[in-house]
Motif scaffolding. Sequence first.
Motif, PDB file in Angstrom:
ATOM      1  N   PRO A 142       5.995   9.197   7.005  1.00 55.98           N
ATOM      2  CA  PRO A 142       4.568   9.195   6.659  1.00 55.98           C
ATOM      3  C   PRO A 142       4.261   9.872   5.321  1.00 55.98           C
ATOM      4  O   PRO A 142       3.329   9.454   4.622  1.00 55.98           O
ATOM      5  CB  PRO A 142       3.929   9.944   7.834  1.00 55.98           C
ATOM      6  CG  PRO A 142       4.847   9.648   8.988  1.00 55.98           C
ATOM      7  CD  PRO A 142       6.223   9.687   8.392  1.00 55.98           C
ATOM      8  N   ARG A 143       5.055  10.894   4.944  1.00 55.61           N
ATOM      9  CA  ARG A 143       4.851  11.534   3.637  1.00 55.61           C
ATOM     10  C   ARG A 143       5.166  10.558   2.509  1.00 55.61           C
ATOM     11  O   ARG A 143       4.446  10.479   1.510  1.00 55.61           O
ATOM     12  CB  ARG A 143       5.763  12.759   3.518  1.00 55.61           C
ATOM     13  CG  ARG A 143       5.449  13.889   4.476  1.00 55.61           C
ATOM     14  CD  ARG A 143       4.239  14.692   4.028  1.00 55.61           C
ATOM     15  NE  ARG A 143       4.180  15.982   4.708  1.00 55.61           N
ATOM     16  CZ  ARG A 143       3.224  16.886   4.514  1.00 55.61           C
ATOM     17  NH1 ARG A 143       2.258  16.635   3.654  1.00 55.61           N
ATOM     18  NH2 ARG A 143       3.240  18.031   5.180  1.00 55.61           N
ATOM     19  N   TYR A 144       6.261   9.810   2.650  1.00 60.28           N
ATOM     20  CA  TYR A 144       6.607   8.810   1.634  1.00 60.28           C
ATOM     21  C   TYR A 144       5.526   7.731   1.550  1.00 60.28           C
ATOM     22  O   TYR A 144       5.180   7.270   0.454  1.00 60.28           O
ATOM     23  CB  TYR A 144       7.942   8.157   1.974  1.00 60.28           C
ATOM     24  CG  TYR A 144       9.162   9.013   1.760  1.00 60.28           C
ATOM     25  CD1 TYR A 144       9.597   9.349   0.477  1.00 60.28           C
ATOM     26  CD2 TYR A 144       9.908   9.464   2.845  1.00 60.28           C
ATOM     27  CE1 TYR A 144      10.737  10.112   0.285  1.00 60.28           C
ATOM     28  CE2 TYR A 144      11.051  10.231   2.660  1.00 60.28           C
ATOM     29  CZ  TYR A 144      11.467  10.559   1.372  1.00 60.28           C
ATOM     30  OH  TYR A 144      12.595  11.310   1.186  1.00 60.28           O
ATOM     31  N   VAL A 145       5.019   7.318   2.693  1.00 58.42           N
ATOM     32  CA  VAL A 145       3.995   6.275   2.716  1.00 58.42           C
ATOM     33  C   VAL A 145       2.713   6.766   2.043  1.00 58.42           C
ATOM     34  O   VAL A 145       2.090   6.043   1.252  1.00 58.42           O
ATOM     35  CB  VAL A 145       3.718   5.828   4.169  1.00 58.42           C
ATOM     36  CG1 VAL A 145       2.510   4.905   4.242  1.00 58.42           C
ATOM     37  CG2 VAL A 145       4.948   5.132   4.754  1.00 58.42           C
ATOM     38  N   GLU A 146       2.317   7.982   2.342  1.00 57.46           N
ATOM     39  CA  GLU A 146       1.133   8.566   1.707  1.00 57.46           C
ATOM     40  C   GLU A 146       1.298   8.588   0.187  1.00 57.46           C
ATOM     41  O   GLU A 146       0.363   8.282  -0.563  1.00 57.46           O
ATOM     42  CB  GLU A 146       0.904   9.988   2.221  1.00 57.46           C
ATOM     43  CG  GLU A 146       0.427  10.072   3.671  1.00 57.46           C
ATOM     44  CD  GLU A 146       0.447  11.493   4.191  1.00 57.46           C
ATOM     45  OE1 GLU A 146       0.711  12.424   3.383  1.00 57.46           O
ATOM     46  OE2 GLU A 146       0.228  11.685   5.402  1.00 57.46           O
ATOM     47  N   HIS A 147       2.496   8.970  -0.250  1.00 60.72           N
ATOM     48  CA  HIS A 147       2.750   9.049  -1.688  1.00 60.72           C
ATOM     49  C   HIS A 147       2.703   7.665  -2.332  1.00 60.72           C
ATOM     50  O   HIS A 147       2.113   7.491  -3.401  1.00 60.72           O
ATOM     51  CB  HIS A 147       4.111   9.710  -1.942  1.00 60.72           C
ATOM     52  CG  HIS A 147       4.510   9.701  -3.380  1.00 60.72           C
ATOM     53  ND1 HIS A 147       5.510   8.886  -3.873  1.00 60.72           N
ATOM     54  CD2 HIS A 147       4.017  10.385  -4.458  1.00 60.72           C
ATOM     55  CE1 HIS A 147       5.630   9.085  -5.167  1.00 60.72           C
ATOM     56  NE2 HIS A 147       4.748   9.975  -5.550  1.00 60.72           N
ATOM     57  N   LEU A 148       3.308   6.682  -1.690  1.00 65.98           N
ATOM     58  CA  LEU A 148       3.287   5.321  -2.229  1.00 65.98           C
ATOM     59  C   LEU A 148       1.856   4.794  -2.329  1.00 65.98           C
ATOM     60  O   LEU A 148       1.461   4.215  -3.352  1.00 65.98           O
ATOM     61  CB  LEU A 148       4.140   4.400  -1.357  1.00 65.98           C
ATOM     62  CG  LEU A 148       4.119   2.904  -1.704  1.00 65.98           C
ATOM     63  CD1 LEU A 148       4.550   2.661  -3.150  1.00 65.98           C
ATOM     64  CD2 LEU A 148       5.008   2.128  -0.725  1.00 65.98           C
ATOM     65  N   ALA A 149       1.074   4.987  -1.276  1.00 61.42           N
ATOM     66  CA  ALA A 149      -0.320   4.536  -1.297  1.00 61.42           C
ATOM     67  C   ALA A 149      -1.112   5.262  -2.378  1.00 61.42           C
ATOM     68  O   ALA A 149      -1.948   4.661  -3.069  1.00 61.42           O
ATOM     69  CB  ALA A 149      -0.959   4.748   0.070  1.00 61.42           C
ATOM     70  N   ALA A 150      -0.842   6.562  -2.551  1.00 65.82           N
ATOM     71  CA  ALA A 150      -1.535   7.337  -3.590  1.00 65.82           C
ATOM     72  C   ALA A 150      -1.154   6.841  -4.979  1.00 65.82           C
ATOM     73  O   ALA A 150      -2.003   6.792  -5.888  1.00 65.82           O
ATOM     74  CB  ALA A 150      -1.197   8.820  -3.444  1.00 65.82           C
ATOM     75  N   TYR A 151       0.113   6.465  -5.159  1.00 66.27           N
ATOM     76  CA  TYR A 151       0.537   5.906  -6.447  1.00 66.27           C
ATOM     77  C   TYR A 151      -0.202   4.595  -6.718  1.00 66.27           C
ATOM     78  O   TYR A 151      -0.714   4.370  -7.827  1.00 66.27           O
ATOM     79  CB  TYR A 151       2.043   5.668  -6.471  1.00 66.27           C
ATOM     80  CG  TYR A 151       2.489   4.960  -7.732  1.00 66.27           C
ATOM     81  CD1 TYR A 151       2.714   5.674  -8.905  1.00 66.27           C
ATOM     82  CD2 TYR A 151       2.629   3.571  -7.773  1.00 66.27           C
ATOM     83  CE1 TYR A 151       3.075   5.032 -10.085  1.00 66.27           C
ATOM     84  CE2 TYR A 151       2.991   2.920  -8.941  1.00 66.27           C
ATOM     85  CZ  TYR A 151       3.217   3.647 -10.091  1.00 66.27           C
ATOM     86  OH  TYR A 151       3.565   2.998 -11.255  1.00 66.27           O
ATOM     87  N   MET A 152      -0.276   3.738  -5.712  1.00 62.86           N
ATOM     88  CA  MET A 152      -0.980   2.467  -5.885  1.00 62.86           C
ATOM     89  C   MET A 152      -2.441   2.708  -6.249  1.00 62.86           C
ATOM     90  O   MET A 152      -2.997   2.037  -7.133  1.00 62.86           O
ATOM     91  CB  MET A 152      -0.854   1.623  -4.613  1.00 62.86           C
ATOM     92  CG  MET A 152       0.569   1.154  -4.330  1.00 62.86           C
ATOM     93  SD  MET A 152       0.760   0.300  -2.732  1.00 62.86           S
ATOM     94  CE  MET A 152      -0.205  -1.207  -3.013  1.00 62.86           C
ATOM     95  N   ASP A 153      -3.072   3.666  -5.593  1.00 59.11           N
ATOM     96  CA  ASP A 153      -4.463   3.993  -5.915  1.00 59.11           C
ATOM     97  C   ASP A 153      -4.580   4.471  -7.362  1.00 59.11           C
ATOM     98  O   ASP A 153      -5.502   4.079  -8.091  1.00 59.11           O
ATOM     99  CB  ASP A 153      -4.988   5.079  -4.974  1.00 59.11           C
ATOM    100  CG  ASP A 153      -5.176   4.588  -3.546  1.00 59.11           C
ATOM    101  OD1 ASP A 153      -5.248   3.364  -3.337  1.00 59.11           O
ATOM    102  OD2 ASP A 153      -5.224   5.440  -2.634  1.00 59.11           O
ATOM    103  N   ALA A 154      -3.638   5.317  -7.777  1.00 59.37           N
ATOM    104  CA  ALA A 154      -3.709   5.927  -9.108  1.00 59.37           C
ATOM    105  C   ALA A 154      -3.568   4.899 -10.223  1.00 59.37           C
ATOM    106  O   ALA A 154      -4.162   5.059 -11.296  1.00 59.37           O
ATOM    107  CB  ALA A 154      -2.627   6.995  -9.240  1.00 59.37           C
ATOM    108  N   VAL A 155      -2.787   3.836  -9.984  1.00 61.78           N
ATOM    109  CA  VAL A 155      -2.592   2.820 -11.033  1.00 61.78           C
ATOM    110  C   VAL A 155      -3.475   1.596 -10.806  1.00 61.78           C
ATOM    111  O   VAL A 155      -3.338   0.581 -11.497  1.00 61.78           O
ATOM    112  CB  VAL A 155      -1.111   2.401 -11.142  1.00 61.78           C
ATOM    113  CG1 VAL A 155      -0.255   3.592 -11.556  1.00 61.78           C
ATOM    114  CG2 VAL A 155      -0.589   1.795  -9.839  1.00 61.78           C
TER     115      VAL A 155
END
Length: 305
Positions: free
Chosen positions: A80-93
């Motif tokens: 879940p930590r990796y998933v949160e980070h991936l989703a946050a990256y997508m949001d950021a870009v």
Amino acid sequence: MTIWTELAGLDFCMKTVDAAGVPTRSLQAGSGDEAVIFLHGTSGHLEAFARNIAVHAECHAIDMHGHGYTGKPDYPYEIPRYVEHLAAYMDAVGLSRAHLVGESLGGWVAAYLASDQPERVLSLQLLAAGGTVANSVVMDRIKSSTMRAVQTDDIELTRSRMHLVMHDPADATDELIDVRHRIYHQPDFIANIGNLLTLQSMETRQRNLLRPDRLAKIVAPTLVVWGGKRTRSATFPRHAKWPRTSRAHVSNCSTNAGTGLSTSSTSGTTHSVSTSSPRRRQRWPDTPDHPTTDSHIRPTTPTRS
């Protein structure tokens, strides 16, 4: 051939993206209506996909949470930590959704996101993806080989670690080994190695597995690439382009009635494309130490696009 020559003639940038407070190293190239995000395996880094950047429109290859030169918060890295980070990256870009290409750990994370947030995933390409079994022998080998390479300043240990995941040792070039060796010996990487390897603990891995109920939630077109030999990584011709799973019906594959899988084979690797209803239960490929032997998985003519 080097990482730089693979990217020669291509407009790209290497930048650090703030993904919900985690500085994330990202290689970005091209532009288009649909982006592709490449996700590496355990203790990997974005250079693993250098050969695949040039043939796609908009690409993002990232150092995942706690890996490479991305930030390393001090807590165990469960899925879940990796998933949160991936989703946050997508949001950021500014990516509301993307095609996800994940190798090993990266495939595990991509599949988990597709089950949790299906609206964000256009398609899945799962390359020897982890997360469906907990094999103590394999887990111990990953943990011990990585720990030795990180805790001992001997580049031959890094070379051995990379040979563990390569079908052809020649693909582990001196340059790629040097990149990984430098990453392994960054002070924050050494300090964080316990958090990074937390999924190699049986108790932790069991609670993060992709179980059938979670897999059944995946609705995105999915390509599963699995080695026909006892190896962790699939190999493709230089500059191979991932098959367009959204057009699986026109691929040079045979579809096996009742399984929902169409398959093709290249370089000892089996490709399985999901074409069934997401509600239908499908067999997931076994671990490299327990190769799939089901008779419905038949090699056919290789498919490339």
